[in-house]
Motif scaffolding. Structure first.
Motif, PDB file in Angstrom:
ATOM      1  N   ARG A   1       3.776  -3.984  17.771  1.00 34.41           N
ATOM      2  CA  ARG A   1       3.703  -3.770  19.136  1.00 34.41           C
ATOM      3  C   ARG A   1       3.929  -2.221  19.531  1.00 34.41           C
ATOM      4  N   THR A   2       4.343  -1.536  18.729  1.00 35.56           N
ATOM      5  CA  THR A   2       4.399  -0.117  18.677  1.00 35.56           C
ATOM      6  C   THR A   2       3.133   0.623  18.714  1.00 35.56           C
ATOM      7  N   VAL A   3       2.336   0.225  17.614  1.00 35.11           N
ATOM      8  CA  VAL A   3       1.285   0.949  16.956  1.00 35.11           C
ATOM      9  C   VAL A   3       0.136   0.450  17.767  1.00 35.11           C
ATOM     10  N   ARG A   4       0.112  -0.892  18.205  1.00 41.09           N
ATOM     11  CA  ARG A   4      -0.807  -1.776  18.518  1.00 41.09           C
ATOM     12  C   ARG A   4      -2.104  -1.721  18.015  1.00 41.09           C
ATOM     13  N   PRO A   5      -2.231  -2.032  16.815  1.00 38.50           N
ATOM     14  CA  PRO A   5      -3.656  -1.917  15.955  1.00 38.50           C
ATOM     15  C   PRO A   5      -4.444  -2.930  16.271  1.00 38.50           C
ATOM     16  N   GLU A   6      -5.689  -2.776  16.124  1.00 40.97           N
ATOM     17  CA  GLU A   6      -6.769  -3.967  16.168  1.00 40.97           C
ATOM     18  C   GLU A   6      -6.738  -4.504  14.902  1.00 40.97           C
ATOM     19  N   ARG A   7      -6.407  -3.987  13.888  1.00 37.66           N
ATOM     20  CA  ARG A   7      -6.861  -4.307  12.619  1.00 37.66           C
ATOM     21  C   ARG A   7      -5.289  -4.247  11.695  1.00 37.66           C
ATOM     22  N   VAL A   8      -4.798  -5.155  10.979  1.00 35.99           N
ATOM     23  CA  VAL A   8      -3.787  -4.895   9.997  1.00 35.99           C
ATOM     24  C   VAL A   8      -4.180  -5.203   8.712  1.00 35.99           C
ATOM     25  N   MET A   9      -3.979  -4.367   7.959  1.00 36.77           N
ATOM     26  CA  MET A   9      -4.124  -4.654   6.323  1.00 36.77           C
ATOM     27  C   MET A   9      -2.871  -4.882   5.639  1.00 36.77           C
ATOM     28  N   THR A  10      -2.715  -5.964   4.888  1.00 37.46           N
ATOM     29  CA  THR A  10      -1.516  -6.076   3.946  1.00 37.46           C
ATOM     30  C   THR A  10      -1.754  -7.173   2.585  1.00 37.46           C
ATOM     31  N   TRP A  11      -0.887  -7.241   1.941  1.00 35.26           N
ATOM     32  CA  TRP A  11      -1.020  -7.898   0.497  1.00 35.26           C
ATOM     33  C   TRP A  11      -1.032  -9.482   0.897  1.00 35.26           C
ATOM     34  N   SER A  12      -2.075 -10.137   0.142  1.00 35.49           N
ATOM     35  CA  SER A  12      -2.117 -11.585   0.096  1.00 35.49           C
ATOM     36  C   SER A  12      -0.844 -12.044  -0.055  1.00 35.49           C
ATOM     37  N   PRO A  13      -0.506 -13.257   0.678  1.00 26.48           N
ATOM     38  CA  PRO A  13       0.515 -14.189   0.072  1.00 26.48           C
ATOM     39  C   PRO A  13       0.548 -15.124  -0.889  1.00 26.48           C
ATOM     40  N   GLU A  14      -0.789 -15.223  -1.566  1.00 25.73           N
ATOM     41  CA  GLU A  14      -1.368 -15.937  -2.640  1.00 25.73           C
ATOM     42  C   GLU A  14      -1.316 -15.115  -4.105  1.00 25.73           C
ATOM     43  N   ILE A  15      -0.966 -15.827  -5.051  1.00 20.41           N
ATOM     44  CA  ILE A  15      -1.237 -15.277  -6.319  1.00 20.41           C
ATOM     45  C   ILE A  15      -2.524 -15.034  -6.750  1.00 20.41           C
ATOM     46  N   ASN A  16      -2.850 -13.835  -7.052  1.00 23.60           N
ATOM     47  CA  ASN A  16      -4.158 -13.467  -7.851  1.00 23.60           C
ATOM     48  C   ASN A  16      -4.054 -13.999  -9.327  1.00 23.60           C
ATOM     49  N   TRP A  17      -4.531 -15.031  -9.865  1.00 19.66           N
ATOM     50  CA  TRP A  17      -4.187 -15.606 -10.898  1.00 19.66           C
ATOM     51  C   TRP A  17      -5.188 -14.798 -11.975  1.00 19.66           C
ATOM     52  N   ALA A  18      -6.318 -14.206 -11.460  1.00 20.48           N
ATOM     53  CA  ALA A  18      -6.836 -13.397 -12.442  1.00 20.48           C
ATOM     54  C   ALA A  18      -6.353 -11.942 -12.754  1.00 20.48           C
ATOM     55  N   PHE A  19      -5.228 -11.566 -12.190  1.00 16.22           N
ATOM     56  CA  PHE A  19      -4.557 -10.607 -12.639  1.00 16.22           C
ATOM     57  C   PHE A  19      -3.385 -10.538 -12.250  1.00 16.22           C
ATOM     58  N   VAL A  20      -2.419 -11.107 -12.661  1.00 15.48           N
ATOM     59  CA  VAL A  20      -1.087 -11.431 -12.252  1.00 15.48           C
ATOM     60  C   VAL A  20      -0.062 -10.122 -12.242  1.00 15.48           C
ATOM     61  N   ALA A  21      -0.602  -9.088 -13.188  1.00 16.30           N
ATOM     62  CA  ALA A  21       0.298  -8.013 -13.298  1.00 16.30           C
ATOM     63  C   ALA A  21       0.526  -7.346 -11.639  1.00 16.30           C
ATOM     64  N   THR A  22      -0.384  -7.639 -11.037  1.00 16.39           N
ATOM     65  CA  THR A  22      -0.415  -6.875  -9.463  1.00 16.39           C
ATOM     66  C   THR A  22       0.405  -7.953  -8.550  1.00 16.39           C
ATOM     67  N   THR A  23       0.607  -9.052  -9.128  1.00 15.50           N
ATOM     68  CA  THR A  23       1.229 -10.152  -8.239  1.00 15.50           C
ATOM     69  C   THR A  23       2.689 -10.040  -7.951  1.00 15.50           C
ATOM     70  N   HIS A  24       3.420  -9.083  -7.439  1.00 14.09           N
ATOM     71  CA  HIS A  24       4.805  -8.616  -7.469  1.00 14.09           C
ATOM     72  C   HIS A  24       5.382  -9.737  -6.427  1.00 14.09           C
ATOM     73  N   PRO A  25       6.366 -10.281  -6.527  1.00 10.04           N
ATOM     74  CA  PRO A  25       7.034 -11.137  -5.539  1.00 10.04           C
ATOM     75  C   PRO A  25       7.045 -10.581  -4.346  1.00 10.04           C
ATOM     76  N   ASP A  26       7.403  -8.935  -4.220  1.00  9.70           N
ATOM     77  CA  ASP A  26       7.769  -8.482  -3.133  1.00  9.70           C
ATOM     78  C   ASP A  26       6.381  -8.182  -2.269  1.00  9.70           C
ATOM     79  N   HIS A  27       5.396  -8.070  -3.093  1.00  5.16           N
ATOM     80  CA  HIS A  27       3.923  -8.123  -2.262  1.00  5.16           C
ATOM     81  C   HIS A  27       3.605  -9.369  -1.645  1.00  5.16           C
ATOM     82  N   ARG A  28       3.980 -10.589  -2.028  1.00  4.91           N
ATOM     83  CA  ARG A  28       3.532 -11.648  -1.426  1.00  4.91           C
ATOM     84  C   ARG A  28       4.551 -12.058  -0.241  1.00  4.91           C
TER      85      ARG A  28
END
Length: 242
Positions: free
Chosen positions: A106-133
Protein backbone atom coordinates in the motif's frame (compact mmCIF):
# COMPACT_ATOMS: atom_id res chain seq x y z
CA UNK A 1 1.92 -23.70 -19.41
CA UNK A 2 1.06 -21.48 -22.37
CA UNK A 3 3.21 -18.33 -22.69
CA UNK A 4 1.72 -15.07 -21.42
CA UNK A 5 2.24 -11.42 -22.30
CA UNK A 6 2.93 -9.35 -19.16
CA UNK A 7 1.33 -5.98 -18.56
CA UNK A 8 3.20 -2.74 -19.27
CA UNK A 9 4.06 -2.01 -15.64
CA UNK A 10 5.67 1.24 -14.49
CA UNK A 11 6.21 0.16 -10.89
CA UNK A 12 7.19 -3.12 -9.26
CA UNK A 13 7.89 -4.56 -5.82
CA UNK A 14 10.12 -7.60 -5.26
CA UNK A 15 9.52 -9.47 -1.99
CA UNK A 16 12.20 -11.97 -0.96
CA UNK A 17 13.09 -14.00 2.10
CA UNK A 18 16.83 -13.29 2.23
CA UNK A 19 19.47 -10.90 0.91
CA UNK A 20 20.78 -12.32 -2.39
CA UNK A 21 17.55 -14.20 -3.30
CA UNK A 22 16.60 -11.66 -5.95
CA UNK A 23 20.11 -11.59 -7.37
CA UNK A 24 20.27 -15.34 -7.87
CA UNK A 25 16.70 -15.54 -9.15
CA UNK A 26 15.91 -12.40 -11.09
CA UNK A 27 18.52 -9.61 -10.98
CA UNK A 28 19.02 -9.56 -14.74
CA UNK A 29 15.27 -9.20 -15.26
CA UNK A 30 15.12 -6.41 -12.67
CA UNK A 31 17.98 -4.62 -14.45
CA UNK A 32 15.94 -4.73 -17.65
CA UNK A 33 12.94 -3.30 -15.84
CA UNK A 34 14.83 -0.35 -14.40
CA UNK A 35 16.50 0.29 -17.78
CA UNK A 36 12.97 0.58 -19.21
CA UNK A 37 11.98 3.13 -16.58
CA UNK A 38 10.16 0.83 -14.15
CA UNK A 39 10.40 2.04 -10.55
CA UNK A 40 11.42 -1.03 -8.53
CA UNK A 41 11.45 -1.50 -4.76
CA UNK A 42 12.79 -4.42 -2.73
CA UNK A 43 11.26 -5.80 0.46
CA UNK A 44 13.52 -8.36 2.17
CA UNK A 45 11.80 -10.26 4.98
CA UNK A 46 14.92 -11.40 6.89
CA UNK A 47 18.46 -10.11 7.11
CA UNK A 48 20.09 -13.47 6.40
CA UNK A 49 21.68 -13.81 9.82
CA UNK A 50 21.26 -17.61 10.07
CA UNK A 51 24.24 -18.34 7.81
CA UNK A 52 27.95 -18.25 8.50
CA UNK A 53 30.31 -20.19 10.73
CA UNK A 54 29.49 -21.51 14.18
CA UNK A 55 30.06 -18.78 16.74
CA UNK A 56 29.71 -15.89 14.28
CA UNK A 57 28.11 -12.65 15.45
CA UNK A 58 24.57 -12.84 14.09
CA UNK A 59 23.92 -9.11 14.41
CA UNK A 60 27.14 -8.25 12.58
CA UNK A 61 26.32 -10.73 9.81
CA UNK A 62 22.81 -9.29 9.47
CA UNK A 63 24.21 -5.77 9.12
CA UNK A 64 26.77 -6.97 6.57
CA UNK A 65 24.19 -8.81 4.50
CA UNK A 66 21.85 -5.82 4.48
CA UNK A 67 24.71 -3.65 3.21
CA UNK A 68 25.53 -6.24 0.55
CA UNK A 69 21.92 -6.29 -0.64
CA UNK A 70 21.79 -2.51 -0.87
CA UNK A 71 24.99 -2.53 -2.92
CA UNK A 72 23.63 -5.27 -5.20
CA UNK A 73 20.41 -3.34 -5.67
CA UNK A 74 22.33 -0.25 -6.79
CA UNK A 75 24.00 -2.31 -9.52
CA UNK A 76 20.62 -3.07 -11.13
CA UNK A 77 19.11 0.37 -10.58
CA UNK A 78 17.11 -0.21 -7.38
CA UNK A 79 17.46 2.35 -4.60
CA UNK A 80 14.46 1.57 -2.38
CA UNK A 81 15.39 -1.46 -0.24
CA UNK A 82 13.32 -2.27 2.86
CA UNK A 83 14.07 -4.93 5.51
CA UNK A 84 11.36 -6.40 7.74
CA UNK A 85 13.92 -8.21 9.95
CA UNK A 86 11.96 -11.38 10.63
CA UNK A 87 14.12 -14.24 12.03
CA UNK A 88 16.10 -15.97 9.30
CA UNK A 89 15.23 -19.66 9.02
CA UNK A 90 11.99 -19.34 10.97
CA UNK A 91 9.68 -17.42 8.64
CA UNK A 92 6.03 -18.41 8.71
CA UNK A 93 3.19 -17.02 6.53
CA UNK A 94 1.63 -15.42 9.60
CA UNK A 95 -0.99 -12.70 9.77
CA UNK A 96 1.74 -10.38 11.08
CA UNK A 97 3.88 -11.00 7.99
CA UNK A 98 0.88 -10.60 5.70
CA UNK A 99 0.12 -7.27 7.37
CA UNK A 100 3.70 -6.05 7.05
CA UNK A 101 3.88 -6.95 3.36
CA UNK A 102 0.46 -5.40 2.81
CA UNK A 103 1.80 -2.22 4.41
CA UNK A 104 4.67 -2.14 1.92
CA UNK A 105 2.35 -2.80 -1.02
CA UNK A 106 0.00 0.00 0.00
CA UNK A 107 2.98 2.32 0.50
CA UNK A 108 4.82 1.52 -2.74
CA UNK A 109 1.62 0.91 -4.78
CA UNK A 110 3.23 -1.35 -7.40
CA UNK A 111 1.45 -2.55 -10.51
CA UNK A 112 3.56 -5.72 -10.43
CA UNK A 113 4.81 -7.82 -7.51
CA UNK A 114 7.53 -10.46 -7.79
CA UNK A 115 8.07 -13.07 -5.08
CA UNK A 116 9.06 -16.70 -4.64
CA UNK A 117 6.68 -19.51 -5.49
CA UNK A 118 4.91 -21.11 -2.52
CA UNK A 119 5.30 -24.43 -4.35
CA UNK A 120 8.26 -26.82 -4.31
CA UNK A 121 10.54 -26.88 -7.33
CA UNK A 122 11.08 -30.62 -7.36
CA UNK A 123 13.60 -30.30 -10.21
CA UNK A 124 16.03 -28.39 -7.97
CA UNK A 125 15.11 -28.69 -4.30
CA UNK A 126 18.34 -26.98 -3.22
CA UNK A 127 16.65 -23.62 -3.85
CA UNK A 128 13.35 -24.54 -2.18
CA UNK A 129 14.06 -23.05 1.24
CA UNK A 130 11.07 -23.07 3.65
CA UNK A 131 11.53 -19.31 4.12
CA UNK A 132 11.12 -18.82 0.36
CA UNK A 133 7.83 -20.69 0.29
CA UNK A 134 6.55 -18.97 3.43
CA UNK A 135 7.30 -15.55 1.96
CA UNK A 136 5.62 -16.56 -1.29
CA UNK A 137 2.48 -17.67 0.55
CA UNK A 138 2.34 -14.50 2.65
CA UNK A 139 3.02 -12.24 -0.33
CA UNK A 140 0.33 -13.88 -2.44
CA UNK A 141 -2.16 -13.35 0.41
CA UNK A 142 -1.02 -9.72 0.69
CA UNK A 143 -1.53 -9.23 -3.06
CA UNK A 144 -4.89 -11.00 -2.97
CA UNK A 145 -6.95 -10.19 -1.03
CA UNK A 146 -5.26 -8.20 1.74
CA UNK A 147 -3.83 -5.10 0.04
CA UNK A 148 -7.00 -4.36 -1.94
CA UNK A 149 -9.51 -4.97 0.85
CA UNK A 150 -10.08 -2.03 3.24
CA UNK A 151 -11.58 -4.39 5.81
CA UNK A 152 -8.41 -6.48 6.10
CA UNK A 153 -5.91 -4.95 8.56
CA UNK A 154 -8.17 -1.89 8.95
CA UNK A 155 -5.56 -0.26 11.17
CA UNK A 156 -3.40 0.34 8.10
CA UNK A 157 -6.07 2.67 6.76
CA UNK A 158 -7.39 4.08 10.03
CA UNK A 159 -4.05 4.65 11.79
CA UNK A 160 -1.56 4.97 8.92
CA UNK A 161 -3.70 6.36 6.12
CA UNK A 162 -2.68 3.60 3.72
CA UNK A 163 -5.40 3.28 1.11
CA UNK A 164 -6.21 -0.11 -0.45
CA UNK A 165 -4.23 -0.98 -3.57
CA UNK A 166 -4.81 -3.58 -6.28
CA UNK A 167 -1.73 -5.27 -7.72
CA UNK A 168 -2.37 -6.17 -11.33
CA UNK A 169 0.25 -8.88 -11.84
CA UNK A 170 2.25 -11.40 -9.81
CA UNK A 171 5.57 -12.91 -10.93
CA UNK A 172 6.60 -16.11 -9.15
CA UNK A 173 10.25 -17.19 -9.04
CA UNK A 174 11.59 -20.74 -8.72
CA UNK A 175 8.29 -22.57 -8.93
CA UNK A 176 7.78 -25.94 -10.62
CA UNK A 177 9.31 -25.79 -14.09
CA UNK A 178 6.06 -26.79 -15.78
CA UNK A 179 4.31 -23.71 -14.34
CA UNK A 180 6.78 -21.16 -15.75
CA UNK A 181 5.00 -19.39 -18.59
CA UNK A 182 7.25 -16.42 -19.31
CA UNK A 183 10.93 -16.16 -20.21
CA UNK A 184 12.89 -12.90 -20.22
CA UNK A 185 15.87 -12.52 -22.54
CA UNK A 186 18.55 -11.26 -20.15
CA UNK A 187 21.58 -11.57 -22.41
CA UNK A 188 22.18 -7.80 -22.32
CA UNK A 189 21.92 -7.53 -18.53
CA UNK A 190 23.78 -10.72 -17.58
CA UNK A 191 26.95 -8.86 -16.56
CA UNK A 192 24.98 -6.72 -14.10
CA UNK A 193 23.43 -9.85 -12.59
CA UNK A 194 26.93 -11.18 -11.99
CA UNK A 195 28.04 -7.87 -10.51
CA UNK A 196 25.03 -7.87 -8.19
CA UNK A 197 25.79 -11.43 -7.09
CA UNK A 198 29.43 -10.54 -6.44
CA UNK A 199 28.23 -7.82 -4.07
CA UNK A 200 27.24 -10.64 -1.70
CA UNK A 201 30.82 -11.39 -0.68
CA UNK A 202 29.73 -13.11 2.54
CA UNK A 203 27.87 -15.68 0.43
CA UNK A 204 29.84 -16.08 -2.80
CA UNK A 205 33.38 -15.21 -1.69
CA UNK A 206 35.45 -14.07 -4.65
CA UNK A 207 32.82 -15.39 -7.06
CA UNK A 208 35.20 -17.87 -8.65
CA UNK A 209 33.26 -20.00 -11.13
CA UNK A 210 30.10 -17.95 -10.76
CA UNK A 211 30.14 -16.76 -14.37
CA UNK A 212 30.23 -20.24 -15.88
CA UNK A 213 27.65 -21.75 -13.54
CA UNK A 214 25.09 -18.96 -13.90
CA UNK A 215 25.63 -18.62 -17.65
CA UNK A 216 25.09 -22.36 -18.15
CA UNK A 217 21.90 -22.29 -16.08
CA UNK A 218 20.44 -19.29 -17.92
CA UNK A 219 21.40 -20.74 -21.28
CA UNK A 220 19.42 -23.85 -20.39
CA UNK A 221 16.37 -21.75 -19.56
CA UNK A 222 16.62 -19.95 -22.90
CA UNK A 223 16.84 -23.26 -24.74
CA UNK A 224 13.85 -24.67 -22.87
CA UNK A 225 11.73 -21.69 -23.94
CA UNK A 226 12.84 -21.85 -27.57
CA UNK A 227 15.03 -18.75 -27.63
CA UNK A 228 17.82 -18.48 -30.17
CA UNK A 229 21.09 -20.25 -29.56
CA UNK A 230 23.50 -18.17 -27.48
CA UNK A 231 20.85 -16.21 -25.60
CA UNK A 232 20.35 -16.24 -21.83
CA UNK A 233 17.03 -16.10 -20.00
CA UNK A 234 15.34 -16.01 -16.60
CA UNK A 235 11.86 -17.53 -16.37
CA UNK A 236 8.81 -17.04 -14.18
CA UNK A 237 5.21 -17.97 -13.58
CA UNK A 238 3.27 -14.79 -14.37
CA UNK A 239 -0.23 -14.53 -12.93
CA UNK A 240 -2.96 -11.97 -13.68
CA UNK A 241 -4.12 -10.69 -10.28
CA UNK A 242 -6.19 -7.74 -11.44
Amino acid sequence: MSPVTPIEARSALVVTAHPDDVDFGAAATVAGWTDAGVEVSYCVVTSGEAGGEVGRDAAALAARREAEQRAAAEVVGVRDVRFLRYPDGAVEPSLALRRDITRVIRTVRPERVMTWSPEINWAFVATTHPDHRAVGTATFAAVYPDARNPHVFPELLADEGLEPWTVRELWLVDGPVERRNHAVDVTATFDRKLAALRSHVSQVGDGDGLDVGIRTYLSGIATRHGLANGLLAEDFQVVDTS
